[in-house]
Design a protein around this motif. Structure first.
Motif, mmCIF file in Angstrom:
data_model
loop_
_atom_site.group_PDB
_atom_site.id
_atom_site.type_symbol
_atom_site.label_atom_id
_atom_site.label_comp_id
_atom_site.label_asym_id
_atom_site.label_seq_id
_atom_site.Cartn_x
_atom_site.Cartn_y
_atom_site.Cartn_z
ATOM 1 N N ALA A 163 130.342 -73.368 22.350
ATOM 2 C CA ALA A 163 129.258 -73.319 21.372
ATOM 3 C C ALA A 163 127.915 -73.609 22.028
ATOM 4 C CB ALA A 163 129.528 -74.318 20.244
ATOM 5 N N MET A 164 127.842 -74.641 22.865
ATOM 6 C CA MET A 164 126.578 -74.993 23.494
ATOM 7 C C MET A 164 126.139 -73.946 24.503
ATOM 8 S SD MET A 164 124.147 -77.137 23.223
ATOM 9 C CE MET A 164 124.759 -78.687 22.490
ATOM 10 N N ALA A 165 127.086 -73.347 25.224
ATOM 11 C CA ALA A 165 126.738 -72.301 26.182
ATOM 12 C C ALA A 165 126.106 -71.109 25.475
ATOM 13 C CB ALA A 165 127.984 -71.863 26.956
ATOM 14 N N LEU A 166 126.650 -70.727 24.345
ATOM 15 C CA LEU A 166 126.094 -69.604 23.603
ATOM 16 C C LEU A 166 124.747 -69.966 22.979
ATOM 17 C CD1 LEU A 166 129.237 -68.002 21.942
ATOM 18 C CD2 LEU A 166 127.970 -67.250 23.952
ATOM 19 N N ALA A 167 124.580 -71.226 22.576
ATOM 20 C CA ALA A 167 123.290 -71.660 22.050
ATOM 21 C C ALA A 167 122.207 -71.533 23.117
ATOM 22 C CB ALA A 167 123.378 -73.098 21.553
ATOM 23 N N ARG A 168 122.552 -71.881 24.349
ATOM 24 C CA ARG A 168 121.588 -71.741 25.451
ATOM 25 C C ARG A 168 121.234 -70.274 25.695
ATOM 26 N NH1 ARG A 168 125.532 -75.210 28.426
ATOM 27 N NH2 ARG A 168 124.954 -77.387 28.009
ATOM 28 N N ASP A 169 122.178 -69.389 25.389
ATOM 29 C CA ASP A 169 121.945 -67.955 25.579
ATOM 30 C C ASP A 169 121.242 -67.305 24.396
ATOM 31 O OD1 ASP A 169 123.086 -68.007 28.071
ATOM 32 O OD2 ASP A 169 125.076 -67.361 27.385
ATOM 33 N N GLY A 170 120.899 -68.100 23.405
ATOM 34 C CA GLY A 170 120.130 -67.582 22.287
ATOM 35 C C GLY A 170 120.908 -67.306 21.021
#
Length: 270
Positions: free
Chosen positions: A29-36
């Motif tokens: 979830a956090m990785a995708l949040a960083r990707d926008g």
């Protein structure tokens, strides 16, 4: 049976990413949040191989248990975002109550279970840990705060040798799948996320949480890294700190620590 959102979560516009197996739903979830990628969005699996609890403790979910993380983008300070964890506890406790009621109705003669919330982030069945919550927050593009709330529930199995003895829904006689529990949880999340209302409703959340608090008014010992703090669990303050009344009458706020019910002698022994 596959994972799906409950009707209330679907109507509220939540999205879902379900995995057969994943290292960590929080990390994804956090990785995708960083990707926008914007929330609100659930990430869920019935087998997590590299999950983490508080203080980087391992949290492995063998197949059949529920590991889920909800991503929310929130325009609040990190301190306010931290109080969302109490809304998560209420959502999970409510979902567990609902599925246990349904299970008791399906099994004539079975008793309805009672759950409680252990500060800061556990759900107990009796004195045993049934579920845990981990909240992480990180600033992302646009000066928004990505908040990921990870929720792990022992559905079919519980770990052994944990500081607090653990149990599972199956061991408690609740025969339910992770998918069924998740659908109920996703709807309960919408309910309590709405009450929390970006922190504006934390007073209401606080009152509801205290009604379900484990050990309220009882002796506690809290390990924060140094000598244990002993006293009585007095209340929860407006920022989510546990307020402990010491033997000399002082009211001490505690922002983080491992809580043990009873005297300091029990610290590390339960």
């Amino acid at each position: 049976m596959t994972f799906s959102l409950g009707p209330r979560a679907t109507s509220a516009g939540y999205r879902l990413a379900a995995f057969d197996q994943i290292g960590s739903t929080n990390a994804e979830a956090m990785a995708l949040a960083r990707d926008g990628v914007l929330g609100p969005m659930w990430f869920v699996t019935s087998e997590q191989t590299a999950g983490r609890g508080r203080r980087n403790r391992s949290w492995i979910a063998p197949r059949g248990n529920l590991a889920g993380s909800i991503l929310e983008m929130i325009d609040v300070s990190p301190a306010v975002a931290a109080t969302l964890g109490f809304a998560a506890g209420l959502a999970l406790e409510t979902a567990l109550q609902r599925v246990s009621v349904e299970a008791s109705l399906r099994s004539a003669g079975s008793d309805q279970l009672k759950f409680s919330l252990k500060w800061p982030n556990d759900v107990l069945a009796g004195k045993q840990k049934l579920a845990g919550i981990l909240l992480e927050a990180e600033a992302v593009a646009g000066n928004r705060l990505a908040v990921v709330v990870g929720i792990g529930t022992n559905v079919v199995a519980a770990p052994e040798g944990t500081p607090t003895p653990a149990t599972s829904l199956a061991a408690l006689g609740v025969q339910i799948g992770a998918e069924e529990l998740f659908a109920v949880l996703s709807d309960a999340w919408v309910e309590f996320r709405g009450i929390w209302d970006d922190g504006r409703g934390f007073d209401a959340i606080r009152k509801l949480w205290l009604q379900r608090a484990a050990g309220l008014g009882e002796r506690v010992a809290i390990q924060t890294g140094g000598s244990p703090l002993e006293g009585t669990f007095e209340t929860l303050d407006e920022s989510g700190c546990m307020i402990v009344r010491t033997s000399d009458g002082r009211l001490v706020p505690v922002a983080a620590g491992d809580v043990y019910f009873g005297s300091a002698a029990s610290v590390g022994a339960t």
